[in-house]
Design a protein around this motif. Structure first.
Motif, PDB file in Angstrom:
ATOM      1  N   HIS A  72       0.848  -1.199   0.000  1.00 45.94           N
ATOM      2  CA  HIS A  72       0.000   0.000   0.000  1.00 45.94           C
ATOM      3  C   HIS A  72       0.878   1.242   0.000  1.00 45.94           C
ATOM      4  N   ARG A  73       0.512   2.225  -0.795  1.00 42.94           N
ATOM      5  CA  ARG A  73       1.347   3.430  -0.978  1.00 42.94           C
ATOM      6  C   ARG A  73       1.689   4.126   0.342  1.00 42.94           C
ATOM      7  N   ASP A  74       0.817   4.056   1.340  1.00 39.13           N
ATOM      8  CA  ASP A  74       1.089   4.717   2.623  1.00 39.13           C
ATOM      9  C   ASP A  74       2.087   3.949   3.483  1.00 39.13           C
ATOM     10  N   PHE A  75       2.448   2.737   3.074  1.00 41.92           N
ATOM     11  CA  PHE A  75       3.326   1.895   3.891  1.00 41.92           C
ATOM     12  C   PHE A  75       4.617   1.516   3.161  1.00 41.92           C
ATOM     13  N   ARG A  76       4.877   2.172   2.040  1.00 44.68           N
ATOM     14  CA  ARG A  76       6.096   1.880   1.286  1.00 44.68           C
ATOM     15  C   ARG A  76       7.317   2.475   1.978  1.00 44.68           C
TER      16      ARG A  76
END
Length: 138
Positions: A72-76
């Motif tokens: 997920h983009r928020d957890f990269r």
């Protein structure tokens, strides 16, 4: 990963730029078939109840194949992707697999950069060929 994770995984794949999804292969039925054939090589990462990473990995007895790895983009940039890959590779080694392949779209710069950072090399001596034997699998 189990089929119970499918809805969350499919949502993440659908929201991930550069991810190619097919109507039958990536349907609940298609993923269930893949998971049953490869029960020990597919992994997810959750932050609380939220699925934030997933990797599909399987093999044919000779080569391992990685499909649909996504974070997920928020957890990269937190090591989740690398941890999922490490876990997948460890599972393949346990099953006697010594080489792994994957496909990344040429214009997926983020994806190509990620795989290069993990030591996956670009093969320029091969042509990848594809044939859909089911016209409904778009």
């Amino acid at each position: 990963m189990t089929i119970a994770d499918y809805d969350d995984a499919f949502k993440l794949w659908s929201e991930t730029q550069g991810m190619g999804l097919r109507s039958l292969d990536d349907s609940r039925k298609g993923i269930d078939f893949f998971l049953k054939r490869n029960p020990e090589t597919n992994f997810i990462c959750r932050e609380g109840k939220k699925l934030v990473g997933v990797i599909l990995t399987g093999h044919d007895g000779r080569r391992g194949y990685i499909y649909h790895a996504a974070v997920h983009r928020d957890f990269r940039r937190q090591g989740i992707g690398k941890a999922l890959v490490d876990r997948a590779l460890t599972s393949l080694r346990k099953e006697g697999i010594r080489k792994v392949a994957l496909v990344v779209y040429k214009d997926n710069l983020r994806g190509n950069g990620f795989w290069e950072s993990l030591g996956f090399t670009l093969r320029e001596d091969l042509n990848y060929r594809n044939l859909s034997i089911d016209p409904e699998n778009i």
